[in-house]
Scaffold this motif. Structure first.
Motif, PDB file in Angstrom:
ATOM      1  N   UNK A  82       8.151  -9.736   2.134  1.00  0.00           N
ATOM      2  CA  UNK A  82       6.779  -8.953   2.338  1.00  0.00           C
ATOM      3  C   UNK A  82       6.839  -7.568   2.784  1.00  0.00           C
ATOM      4  N   UNK A  83       7.995  -7.279   3.428  1.00  0.00           N
ATOM      5  CA  UNK A  83       8.191  -5.966   3.898  1.00  0.00           C
ATOM      6  C   UNK A  83       8.618  -5.062   2.576  1.00  0.00           C
ATOM      7  N   UNK A  84       9.378  -5.623   1.651  1.00  0.00           N
ATOM      8  CA  UNK A  84       9.801  -5.092   0.508  1.00  0.00           C
ATOM      9  C   UNK A  84       8.426  -4.892  -0.323  1.00  0.00           C
ATOM     10  N   UNK A  85       7.537  -5.840  -0.526  1.00  0.00           N
ATOM     11  CA  UNK A  85       6.331  -5.795  -1.167  1.00  0.00           C
ATOM     12  C   UNK A  85       5.610  -4.565  -0.729  1.00  0.00           C
ATOM     13  N   UNK A  86       5.400  -4.465   0.627  1.00  0.00           N
ATOM     14  CA  UNK A  86       4.528  -3.396   1.182  1.00  0.00           C
ATOM     15  C   UNK A  86       5.104  -2.205   1.036  1.00  0.00           C
ATOM     16  N   UNK A  87       6.534  -1.798   0.863  1.00  0.00           N
ATOM     17  CA  UNK A  87       7.136  -0.559   0.528  1.00  0.00           C
ATOM     18  C   UNK A  87       6.899  -0.219  -1.012  1.00  0.00           C
ATOM     19  N   UNK A  88       6.743  -1.175  -1.554  1.00  0.00           N
ATOM     20  CA  UNK A  88       6.458  -1.002  -3.135  1.00  0.00           C
ATOM     21  C   UNK A  88       5.184  -0.402  -3.098  1.00  0.00           C
ATOM     22  N   UNK A  89       4.093  -1.165  -2.476  1.00  0.00           N
ATOM     23  CA  UNK A  89       2.744  -0.799  -2.272  1.00  0.00           C
ATOM     24  C   UNK A  89       2.772   0.943  -1.872  1.00  0.00           C
ATOM     25  N   UNK A  90       3.632   0.933  -0.764  1.00  0.00           N
ATOM     26  CA  UNK A  90       3.601   2.464  -0.175  1.00  0.00           C
ATOM     27  C   UNK A  90       4.077   3.586  -1.272  1.00  0.00           C
ATOM     28  N   UNK A  91       4.943   3.056  -1.957  1.00  0.00           N
ATOM     29  CA  UNK A  91       5.435   3.883  -3.235  1.00  0.00           C
ATOM     30  C   UNK A  91       4.232   4.478  -4.155  1.00  0.00           C
ATOM     31  N   UNK A  92       3.678   3.236  -4.362  1.00  0.00           N
ATOM     32  CA  UNK A  92       2.384   3.177  -5.512  1.00  0.00           C
ATOM     33  C   UNK A  92       1.425   4.433  -4.763  1.00  0.00           C
ATOM     34  N   UNK A  93       1.189   4.376  -3.524  1.00  0.00           N
ATOM     35  CA  UNK A  93       0.323   5.264  -2.855  1.00  0.00           C
ATOM     36  C   UNK A  93       1.005   6.510  -2.807  1.00  0.00           C
ATOM     37  N   UNK A  94       2.273   6.976  -3.144  1.00  0.00           N
ATOM     38  CA  UNK A  94       2.831   8.241  -3.043  1.00  0.00           C
ATOM     39  C   UNK A  94       3.844   8.339  -2.019  1.00  0.00           C
ATOM     40  N   UNK A  95       4.022   7.384  -1.055  1.00  0.00           N
ATOM     41  CA  UNK A  95       5.170   7.719  -0.242  1.00  0.00           C
ATOM     42  C   UNK A  95       6.609   7.635  -0.782  1.00  0.00           C
ATOM     43  N   UNK A  96       7.323   8.873  -0.546  1.00  0.00           N
ATOM     44  CA  UNK A  96       8.560   8.866  -1.302  1.00  0.00           C
ATOM     45  C   UNK A  96       9.678   8.063  -0.362  1.00  0.00           C
ATOM     46  N   UNK A  97       9.654   8.100   1.039  1.00  0.00           N
ATOM     47  CA  UNK A  97      10.606   7.848   1.848  1.00  0.00           C
ATOM     48  C   UNK A  97       9.855   7.461   2.944  1.00  0.00           C
TER      49      UNK A  97
END
Length: 107
Positions: A82-97
């Motif tokens: 789930x944490x990895x999935x949320x990080x993927x969603x964050x990347x789609x929102x524009x979070x680089x790091x």
């Protein structure tokens, strides 16, 4: 070790069990009460996320902070998929790091 050096050289007391520290080098009696935290001391889970540079990139910061908070909860629950999935969603929102130790994210 390091904890002793901090206390002797800098007057900083460290309680590894509760993951807290405070600068006066004393251990208040109130500390034995469950959930007690010295005044002005914040636990790692109480520290919120902050945005790092660059600041000129547009973003829905409310959504990003909600996702980061949900990711923190998933990591604490050891639900890493789930944490990895949320990080993927964050990347789609524009979070680089997102730096979990310093709680700073960049766009």
């Amino acid at each position: 070790a390091i904890r002793d050096d901090l206390l002797l050289e800098l007057g900083v007391h460290v309680d590894d069990h509760r993951r807290i520290w405070w600068p006066d080098g004393t251990k208040p009696q109130d500390m034995e009460r469950e959930g007690w935290v010295p005044e002005g001391v914040r636990r790692p889970e109480d520290i919120g996320w902050t945005r790092g540079e660059p600041f000129d990139v547009e973003a829905d910061e409310t959504r990003i902070l909600e996702l980061l908070s949900a990711r923190d909860a998933a990591r604490r629950a050891r639900d890493f998929s789930l944490a990895d999935s949320l990080m993927d969603t964050l990347r789609n929102e524009g979070v680089a790091y997102a730096d979990d130790s310093s709680k700073v994210y960049t766009m």
